[in-house]
Scaffold this active site. Structure first.
Site, PDB file in Angstrom:
ATOM      1  N   ARG A   1      42.287  43.678  24.054  1.00  0.00           N
ATOM      2  CA  ARG A   1      41.629  44.572  25.023  1.00  0.00           C
ATOM      3  C   ARG A   1      40.601  43.813  25.864  1.00  0.00           C
ATOM      4  NH1 ARG A   1      39.397  49.919  22.412  1.00  0.00           N
ATOM      5  NH2 ARG A   1      38.936  50.278  24.601  1.00  0.00           N
TER       6      ARG A   1
ATOM      7  N   GLU B   1      50.862  53.055  38.829  1.00  0.00           N
ATOM      8  CA  GLU B   1      50.588  54.352  39.462  1.00  0.00           C
ATOM      9  C   GLU B   1      49.431  54.293  40.452  1.00  0.00           C
ATOM     10  OE1 GLU B   1      49.749  53.461  36.477  1.00  0.00           O
ATOM     11  OE2 GLU B   1      47.884  54.372  35.810  1.00  0.00           O
TER      12      GLU B   1
ATOM     13  N   GLY C   1      43.777  55.173  30.670  1.00  0.00           N
ATOM     14  CA  GLY C   1      42.652  55.990  30.255  1.00  0.00           C
ATOM     15  C   GLY C   1      41.868  55.188  29.241  1.00  0.00           C
ATOM     16  N   GLU C   2      41.209  55.847  28.304  1.00  0.00           N
ATOM     17  CA  GLU C   2      40.544  55.126  27.221  1.00  0.00           C
ATOM     18  C   GLU C   2      41.424  55.207  25.983  1.00  0.00           C
ATOM     19  OE1 GLU C   2      38.241  52.905  28.690  1.00  0.00           O
ATOM     20  OE2 GLU C   2      38.166  52.848  26.503  1.00  0.00           O
ATOM     21  N   SER C   3      41.870  54.051  25.486  1.00  0.00           N
ATOM     22  CA  SER C   3      42.823  54.056  24.373  1.00  0.00           C
ATOM     23  C   SER C   3      42.229  54.689  23.109  1.00  0.00           C
ATOM     24  CB  SER C   3      43.304  52.641  24.091  1.00  0.00           C
ATOM     25  OG  SER C   3      42.212  51.804  23.768  1.00  0.00           O
TER      26      SER C   3
ATOM     27  N   ILE D   1      42.987  47.050  35.533  1.00  0.00           N
ATOM     28  CA  ILE D   1      41.666  47.672  35.446  1.00  0.00           C
ATOM     29  C   ILE D   1      41.158  47.600  34.012  1.00  0.00           C
ATOM     30  CG2 ILE D   1      40.408  49.833  35.743  1.00  0.00           C
ATOM     31  CD1 ILE D   1      42.385  50.447  38.034  1.00  0.00           C
ATOM     32  N   ARG D   2      40.127  46.767  33.778  1.00  0.00           N
ATOM     33  CA  ARG D   2      39.660  46.504  32.402  1.00  0.00           C
ATOM     34  C   ARG D   2      40.900  46.325  31.515  1.00  0.00           C
ATOM     35  NH1 ARG D   2      34.612  48.064  30.037  1.00  0.00           N
ATOM     36  NH2 ARG D   2      35.829  48.912  28.337  1.00  0.00           N
TER      37      ARG D   2
ATOM     38  N   HIS E   1      48.550  48.980  36.042  1.00  0.00           N
ATOM     39  CA  HIS E   1      48.749  50.333  36.560  1.00  0.00           C
ATOM     40  C   HIS E   1      49.670  50.350  37.770  1.00  0.00           C
ATOM     41  CE1 HIS E   1      45.569  52.017  34.067  1.00  0.00           C
ATOM     42  NE2 HIS E   1      44.882  50.933  34.324  1.00  0.00           N
TER      43      HIS E   1
ATOM     44  N   CYS F   1      48.601  50.263  30.522  1.00  0.00           N
ATOM     45  CA  CYS F   1      47.213  49.913  30.208  1.00  0.00           C
ATOM     46  C   CYS F   1      46.796  50.507  28.861  1.00  0.00           C
ATOM     47  CB  CYS F   1      46.280  50.329  31.336  1.00  0.00           C
ATOM     48  SG  CYS F   1      44.676  49.545  31.211  1.00  0.00           S
TER      49      CYS F   1
END
Lengths: 345, 198
Positions: free
Chosen positions: B111, B181, B47-49, B138-139, B179, B79
């Site tokens: 990051r 998942e 998600g967004e940390s 992913i990013r 990820h 992530c």
């Protein structure tokens, strides 16, 4: 009865991503494979960049979050501080686009780059419907998500951008399930259910989210009853590919992530859209056209994450004052030609 | 049977939940400190940390999860989850981020090390104790260093960036910068469940 017993776990959201990637491979993959084999012999490439799975996956990370419209670095910093999962850089907020009239185009690339180099969260930007070149420019400078948006003036009402051509994920607006499935077929990695942009009035977003939900429930009903013929007829009548109608029916939800957008102005608006099944929300003019942007941004983030906990939504709603909410526009007072939502079906 | 919690404040918690359910494991969403009482291990999703860190702080989850870890319960972050567990967080472009984290693992996480979203990718990597996995970056962040009890357990050889850590372990804590998942690779989950005390 087996499908009923397995319930919705029979098909996972990521299964739908894998399926959509196969669909894209079917269209373009074979040609690409041939070219790649020619160029590089039959070498196995250990790192595959920008694949459809990575695009759907990126959008999946935004779920439960808020993407905020911003026009400069200062607003972007407020959004990041508030806990936004991303920002959308525009030249003007949708409310001002409506007021200014004329042709609305993609934002100044230098402004987008300045925002990208000032915050750590993903940066999105809008391009005009059908304007593949604006999209290419946005991809080139490294925008994380491209919104092919009806808020800007469309250049091609008949044909949207072929989004399979890009490594960057796209989000498209939709007012109905067929519109959403057509965009997914064109390669959109994400859908946002359209409201009426720049009005501060969530009514249209609610209407369209419910319309999408009802169509999904109908398709799901056909599937559970084993009536594939009805799914076939639905696909034909609504001009959508049968495979995508069937995928939606099996999944019981949109096959990609779906955010709500258009007119969200308060924490309660955001929580309402989450209850209606949105995976997250876009807030356009609602934050920076209010008198309390910092507190409102934080409050909407909190209400979106904890939408199913009324106590926390109360806490969030108390963080903002209705006295300084965006005044908004009654959608019924807009002339038909002023509506943005009907652009590019 | 082990009960696995998935932190459900923001991000792709649904995907983790569905993989666990697919393996026949009891999975639960965790949003508040009281939700931690009925689980044996916790997954912090992607998600967004910054978002996850801020929401955890608001709900008193920082102290609660640290207490959960002190009692010996395994925690795995993927992530954004790996960033949230790190003691030091930098951004490749912006430098030190000073974002709120749990400060659980003695690792330095960079990051967006591989660039922006268009540079996201799928790759096969080898992780010590887990094996070969095909996963999505992913990013994604990278793990630049580990000290004290932490050790880097997997690397990627990236054509532009070179060799960088993608997995770390410290006691019962696992940080993965990718990820599992999204590609549905269940080896990681079988390994993580194995860490729960029987």
């Amino acid at each position: 009865m087996l499908t009923t017993a397995l319930g919705w776990f029979a098909l996972k959201l990521t299964d739908s991503y894998v399926w959509l990637e196969k669909l894209r491979d079917l269209i373009y993959g074979l040609l690409e494979l041939r070219d790649r084999a020619r160029e590089e012999g039959l070498e196995v490439i250990p790192i595959r960049e920008g694949t459809p799975l990575v695009r759907y996956g990126f959008v999946s990370m935004l779920k439960g979050g808020v993407i905020m419209d911003v026009t400069n670095e200062k607003q972007a910093a407020i959004a990041e501080d508030a806990g936004a999962v991303g920002v959308m850089v525009l030249d003007k907020l949708p409310y001002d686009v409506r007021a200014a009239g004329g042709v609305a185009r993609t934002a100044d690339l230098r402004v987008i780059e300045a925002v990208m180099s000032s915050i750590t969260i993903p940066v999105s930007a809008k391009c005009r419907i059908g304007h593949a070149e604006e999209a290419r420019l946005l991809e080139e400078i490294g925008v994380d998500l491209i919104d092919e948006s009806e808020v800007l003036t469309p250049v091609d009402e008949k044909a949207h951008i072929n989004k399979w051509d890009f490594k960057t994920p796209f989000v498209n607006g939709a007012r109905s399930l067929p519109e959403a499935l057509r965009r997914i077929y064109e390669g959109a990695s994400m859908i946002r259910t359209k409201g009426e942009p720049g009005t501060g009035n969530v009514a249209e977003a609610v209407k369209h989210m419910k319309l999408v939900n009802r169509d999904i429930a109908t398709l799901r009903g056909y599937y559970m009853a084993g009536d594939h013929e009805a799914i076939w007829v639905y696909a034909k009548e609504n001009k959508v590919p049968y495979e995508l109608a069937l995928l939606t029916a099996r999944l019981g939800r949109l096959p990609v992530v779906n955010f709500a957008a258009g007119g969200i102005a308060t924490p309660a608006d955001a929580a309402l859209m989450m209850w209606l099944g949105a995976d997250g929300v876009f807030v356009g003019s609602g934050i920076f056209k209010s008198g309390d942007p910092e507190a409102r941004a934080r409050a909407i983030v909190l209400a979106t994450s904890f939408y199913d906990d009324p106590e926390t939504v109360v806490e969030a709603q108390k963080m903002v004052s209705e006295k300084v909410s965006m005044v908004g526009i009654d959608v019924r007072k807009l002339r038909p030609e002023e509506l943005m939502q009907i652009r590019g079906e | 049977m082990a009960r696995i919690g998935v932190l459900a404040l923001q991000g792709d918690y649904l995907e983790h939940y569905q993989v666990l359910k697919g393996l026949g494991i009891e999975a639960r969403y965790v949003k508040t400190p009281s939700d931690l009482r009925n689980i044996d291990a916790l997954i912090i999703p992607g998600g967004e940390s910054t978002t996850i860190g801020k929401l955890m702080a608001i709900k008193g989850m920082v102290d609660a999860v640290r207490e959960f870890v002190r009692s010996g319960s395994p925690v795995m972050g993927t992530c954004a989850g790996a960033i949230v567990m790190a003691k030091k967080v930098f951004d490749r472009v912006l430098g030190e981020t000073n974002q709120p984290t749990l400060e659980l693992m003695d690792i330095n996480v960079i990051r967006n090390i591989f660039g922006r979203q268009k540079n996201s990718f799928v790759a096969r990597v080898y992780i010590d104790e887990i094996g070969d996995v095909v996963v999505a970056f992913i990013r994604a962040p990278g793990i630049a260093e580990a000290w004290n009890g932490a050790r880097i357990t997997g690397y990627i050889e990236h054509p532009q960036i070179g060799k960088i850590g993608v997995a770390a372990k410290q006691g019962n804590l696992i940080a993965l910068t990718f990820h599992p998942e999204i590609t549905g690779d269940d080896k990681v989950y079988r390994y993580f469940i194995g860490l729960v005390k029987r």
